[in-house]
Scaffold this motif. Structure first.
Motif, PDB file in Angstrom:
ATOM      1  N   UNK A 175       0.824  -1.217   0.000  1.00 26.31           N
ATOM      2  CA  UNK A 175       0.000   0.000   0.000  1.00 26.31           C
ATOM      3  C   UNK A 175       0.857   1.266   0.000  1.00 26.31           C
ATOM      4  N   UNK A 176       2.021   1.190   0.629  1.00 31.65           N
ATOM      5  CA  UNK A 176       2.863   2.399   0.671  1.00 31.65           C
ATOM      6  C   UNK A 176       3.375   2.700  -0.732  1.00 31.65           C
ATOM      7  N   UNK A 177       3.805   1.650  -1.442  1.00 28.87           N
ATOM      8  CA  UNK A 177       4.273   1.851  -2.820  1.00 28.87           C
ATOM      9  C   UNK A 177       3.139   2.382  -3.676  1.00 28.87           C
ATOM     10  N   UNK A 178       1.932   1.831  -3.482  1.00 29.75           N
ATOM     11  CA  UNK A 178       0.771   2.308  -4.247  1.00 29.75           C
ATOM     12  C   UNK A 178       0.561   3.801  -4.035  1.00 29.75           C
ATOM     13  N   UNK A 179       0.490   4.203  -2.753  1.00 28.94           N
ATOM     14  CA  UNK A 179       0.114   5.584  -2.480  1.00 28.94           C
ATOM     15  C   UNK A 179       1.204   6.555  -2.921  1.00 28.94           C
ATOM     16  N   UNK A 180       2.454   6.088  -2.946  1.00 30.32           N
ATOM     17  CA  UNK A 180       3.521   6.991  -3.353  1.00 30.32           C
ATOM     18  C   UNK A 180       3.685   7.067  -4.874  1.00 30.32           C
ATOM     19  N   UNK A 181       3.380   5.979  -5.593  1.00 29.38           N
ATOM     20  CA  UNK A 181       3.703   5.967  -7.016  1.00 29.38           C
ATOM     21  C   UNK A 181       2.486   6.072  -7.918  1.00 29.38           C
ATOM     22  N   UNK A 182       1.316   5.627  -7.481  1.00 32.59           N
ATOM     23  CA  UNK A 182       0.164   5.656  -8.392  1.00 32.59           C
ATOM     24  C   UNK A 182      -0.333   7.082  -8.558  1.00 32.59           C
ATOM     25  N   UNK A 183      -0.500   7.465  -9.805  1.00 30.39           N
ATOM     26  CA  UNK A 183      -1.051   8.789 -10.076  1.00 30.39           C
ATOM     27  C   UNK A 183      -0.058   9.925  -9.994  1.00 30.39           C
ATOM     28  N   UNK A 184       1.227   9.639  -9.794  1.00 34.02           N
ATOM     29  CA  UNK A 184       2.216  10.720  -9.749  1.00 34.02           C
ATOM     30  C   UNK A 184       2.959  10.769 -11.074  1.00 34.02           C
ATOM     31  N   UNK A 185       3.293  11.983 -11.491  1.00 35.38           N
ATOM     32  CA  UNK A 185       4.063  12.237 -12.704  1.00 35.38           C
ATOM     33  C   UNK A 185       3.450  11.550 -13.919  1.00 35.38           C
ATOM     34  N   UNK A 186       2.147  11.772 -14.116  1.00 36.41           N
ATOM     35  CA  UNK A 186       1.467  11.169 -15.262  1.00 36.41           C
ATOM     36  C   UNK A 186       1.809  11.966 -16.517  1.00 36.41           C
ATOM     37  N   UNK A 187       2.182  11.246 -17.573  1.00 39.99           N
ATOM     38  CA  UNK A 187       2.516  11.893 -18.838  1.00 39.99           C
ATOM     39  C   UNK A 187       1.618  11.316 -19.919  1.00 39.99           C
ATOM     40  N   UNK A 188       0.924  12.130 -20.685  1.00 41.48           N
ATOM     41  CA  UNK A 188       0.069  11.583 -21.748  1.00 41.48           C
ATOM     42  C   UNK A 188       0.913  11.002 -22.880  1.00 41.48           C
ATOM     43  N   UNK A 189       0.428   9.947 -23.554  1.00 41.55           N
ATOM     44  CA  UNK A 189       1.216   9.304 -24.606  1.00 41.55           C
ATOM     45  C   UNK A 189       1.578  10.248 -25.750  1.00 41.55           C
ATOM     46  N   UNK A 190       0.704  11.216 -26.070  1.00 40.28           N
ATOM     47  CA  UNK A 190       1.020  12.134 -27.166  1.00 40.28           C
ATOM     48  C   UNK A 190       2.276  12.937 -26.843  1.00 40.28           C
ATOM     49  N   UNK A 243      14.287  14.704 -21.263  1.00 39.58           N
ATOM     50  CA  UNK A 243      13.776  15.985 -21.735  1.00 39.58           C
ATOM     51  C   UNK A 243      12.410  16.336 -21.161  1.00 39.58           C
ATOM     52  N   UNK A 244      11.658  15.357 -20.675  1.00 39.66           N
ATOM     53  CA  UNK A 244      10.337  15.673 -20.126  1.00 39.66           C
ATOM     54  C   UNK A 244      10.370  15.871 -18.619  1.00 39.66           C
ATOM     55  N   UNK A 245      11.559  16.070 -18.068  1.00 36.82           N
ATOM     56  CA  UNK A 245      11.667  16.171 -16.611  1.00 36.82           C
ATOM     57  C   UNK A 245      10.833  17.320 -16.056  1.00 36.82           C
ATOM     58  N   UNK A 246      10.842  18.463 -16.752  1.00 34.03           N
ATOM     59  CA  UNK A 246      10.073  19.615 -16.276  1.00 34.03           C
ATOM     60  C   UNK A 246       8.586  19.279 -16.199  1.00 34.03           C
ATOM     61  N   UNK A 247       8.075  18.672 -17.281  1.00 40.94           N
ATOM     62  CA  UNK A 247       6.652  18.359 -17.317  1.00 40.94           C
ATOM     63  C   UNK A 247       6.284  17.342 -16.239  1.00 40.94           C
ATOM     64  N   UNK A 248       7.243  16.457 -15.930  1.00 43.97           N
ATOM     65  CA  UNK A 248       6.959  15.465 -14.910  1.00 43.97           C
ATOM     66  C   UNK A 248       6.876  16.096 -13.531  1.00 43.97           C
ATOM     67  N   UNK A 249       7.760  17.052 -13.278  1.00 39.81           N
ATOM     68  CA  UNK A 249       7.947  17.488 -11.899  1.00 39.81           C
ATOM     69  C   UNK A 249       7.117  18.706 -11.523  1.00 39.81           C
ATOM     70  N   UNK A 250       6.917  19.647 -12.460  1.00 35.66           N
ATOM     71  CA  UNK A 250       6.273  20.908 -12.093  1.00 35.66           C
ATOM     72  C   UNK A 250       4.831  20.640 -11.688  1.00 35.66           C
ATOM     73  N   UNK A 251       4.452  21.204 -10.563  1.00 35.08           N
ATOM     74  CA  UNK A 251       3.121  20.972 -10.025  1.00 35.08           C
ATOM     75  C   UNK A 251       3.074  19.831  -9.049  1.00 35.08           C
TER      76      UNK A 251
END
Lengths: 226, 370
Positions: free
Chosen positions: B195-210, B340-348
């Motif tokens: 559950x700890x891994x779930x709550x920390x990793x699910x839904x974070x840093x979502x990037x759309x396929x496009x 190259x997508x590090x900014x989009x992953x992290x900001x917010x």
């Protein structure tokens, strides 16, 4: 149910808790009384009576025995094994070294009793302080004169001692690795137990008998010249 | 009542244990939220591409080992395929099977490292990392049997590999494949339901396929967003067209999906190795020196070959002017392009997710800076 995954995870850590460790103590391993007695080749009781000083040390947990690491016979290590009698000073190793750390100076004039004239090595230096042990020099050697070594414990305090000169190479223990030397693997040569004393045994062909050598290099040559 | 906060700039790295090498991030925080990120890299630049211009084609293998140093066999393979295409060398079948086995083993080792360090970044200090590294050590022992070195392998040569596997390699490989599956089972039991891994990793840093496709991101990061792009299947090199394997896809495109894809890909690599062992045929492992000498001089021209590395599409572009050394070598490094997508992953996102997202890219600074 919340907590089920955590419980399953903790069961894994619990099972690993009782597992024997995969790490080893190096270079020395601490042993107790039984281990020290086994190392000395005695049974523990006799060890206790016969060598009380060592026994007290072992019981206090201060006795250590050296550890040997398991290595593959193909391990590319220092120090290099070099057979000067096999070398013809062709300098292939120096050409194929990506870093250019092998220095060779040769002069004509070596006279072999059986094989006639050849080049004589004056300088053969490998600067293993810059070596990356890629093994390309060993691969390039056409006469199996240069081999990788199997050791890895030759660290020094002085940089100059890392330059392996001809004298150092000749005096070193001949424990060649089987890297790019299929003949050692075929003969099941174990570099951690045996050494190669005779340079004929390091070649990829069987050693010719003395009679063959005499016939090939002395008798035929003389008859041809006449 | 809202508390007034002021943006604070923090320098992370270059000497930071979670940056996977020497990498610097200048991050601006507003409270706990990340407002701005500026990645700064180049601390590990060794000039491999320039050094390659004055080395022969065989000597460059030693440089490729040191680019992505946790998957050196894959670098060797990509470079060798480029040289073979450039010089028109036909590889020997046994050499190809052997290098496929070696590179798939290396992929498992690389994914184990990625998983272990991702969990380390999550805050699971040591334990999962040691479980992963324990198995990786056994794989490195196999490499030591094959080529005499553990990390800097230099195993491949133009047209195959330099030496056949020793006799004791095959039983050791069989044992190791069973152990790998056991370790992956254990890791999954330990983490995939946690559950700890779930709550920390699910839904974070979502990037759309496009966005991933536009940024030309490849590898497990792309497949975690549901895009079916695997060069082993799309553009088979070596003998991958003779092998049946599942393509691993996940649609969430979050940190958990990236972790999950890597674990499942390691399982598929075991399947691939088993098929390779079944199909391997006896014979020579490299062409004779009459066909391919030590010193090859490819004809004038250029060649680009890309393979599916553990981190994405790894490409080597070689230009020859007919000499003994390439005129130019360029590496398409997946780690650099995935960064190259590090900014989009992290900001917010939040401060706590910073290193998790960073670790889920699975980058290697040796490859980013080269």
């Amino acid at each position: 149910m919340i907590g089920l995954g955590l419980t399953r995870g903790f069961l894994v850590t619990l099972r690993n808790f009782v597992r024997s460790p995969v790490t080893i103590q190096y270079p020395d391993r601490h042993v107790g009384l039984f281990g020290a007695a086994k190392e000395a080749g005695m049974n523990p009781f006799r060890f206790l009576v016969g060598r009380p000083g060592d026994s007290i040390k072992a019981i206090a947990g201060l006795a250590t025995v050296p550890v040997k690491l398991e290595q593959s016979p193909r391990f590319r290590g220092n120090e290099f094994v070099f057979f000067e009698d096999r070398c013809t000073a062709c300098a292939s190793c120096a050409k194929y070294c990506p870093l250019g750390i092998i220095e060779i100076v040769s002069v004509p004039g070596k006279i072999d009793a059986l094989e006639g004239e050849s080049y004589k090595l004056e300088v053969f230096d490998i600067d293993i302080g810059r070596c990356m042990f890629c093994g390309l020099c060993v691969e390039a050697c056409p006469y199996d004169a240069l081999h990788m070594g199997t050791g890895f414990e030759q660290s020094t305090y002085v940089r100059d001692e890392l330059i392996l000169t001809l004298d150092v190479l000749n005096a070193a223990e001949k424990k060649p690795s089987s890297f790019y030397r299929p003949q050692f693997e075929e003969n099941a040569f174990d570099p951690f137990a045996e050494t190669i004393e005779n340079h004929y045994d390091a070649g990829r062909h069987e050693r010719p008998s003395d009679e063959d050598m005499k016939k090939r290099w002395v008798d035929e040559r003389w008859t041809n010249d006449d | 009542m809202a508390i007034k906060t002021q943006p604070v700039t923090v320098n992370l790295g270059p000497q930071h244990p979670s940056t996977h090498g020497v990498f610097r991030l200048r991050v601006m925080f507003d409270g706990e939220e990340i407002v701005d990120v500026e990645p700064i890299f180049g601390y590990l630049h060794r000039g491999s591409e320039k050094l390659a211009e004055e080395r022969t084609y065989t000597q460059i293998i030693t440089l490729t080992d040191r680019m992505d140093y946790v998957s050196s066999m894959l670098n060797n393979q990509a470079y060798m395929l480029a040289v073979e295409k450039l010089a028109g060398i036909e590889p020997t079948p046994r050499g190809v099977w052997l290098r496929m086995i070696a590179s798939e083993l290396q992929r498992i080792a690389s994914h184990l490292v990625a998983t272990g360090f991702l969990l380390q970044d999550l805050g699971a200090l040591g334990t999962p990392l040691i479980y992963a590294m324990r198995e990786r050590e056994n794989i490195l022992d196999l490499f030591e049997m094959l080529c005499g070195a553990r990390i800097t392998t230099s195993y491949l040569r133009p047209g195959g590999v330099f030496m056949d596997a020793p006799k004791e390699f095959w039983p050791a490989l069989d044992r190791e494949l069973v152990d790998i599956v056991n370790t992956l089972d254990e890791l999954e039991k330990y983490l995939s339901g946690n559950e700890i891994v779930f709550s920390r990793t699910k839904g974070t840093a979502v990037l759309p396929p496009e966005m991933l496709i536009n940024a030309s991101i490849t590898g497990p990061m792309l497949r975690a967003s549901g895009v079916d792009w695997d060069l082993r299947h799309r553009n088979p090199y070596d003998y991958y067209d003779r092998i049946q394997f599942k393509r691993i896809l996940h649609t969430a495109s979050d940190n958990y999906a990236r972790y999950w894809v890597r674990i499942q890909e390691a399982r598929e690599s075991v399947v691939i190795i088993r098929q390779c062992v079944e199909q391997i045929e006896p014979g020579e492992v490299r062409p004779s020196f009459d066909e391919v000498p030590h010193l090859i001089r490819p004809p004038k021209g250029d060649a680009y070959v890309a393979i599916e590395s553990s981190k994405g599409e790894l490409g080597f572009y070689l230009v020859s002017d007919g000499g003994i050394a390439p005129y130019r070598m360029h590496v398409r490094a997946p780690s650099l392009i995935n960064l190259t997508l590090l900014r989009e992953m992290l900001i917010g996102g939040l401060f706590g997710d910073l290193f998790v997202s960073f670790g889920s890219i699975d980058l290697n600074m040796g490859e980013v800076d080269r």
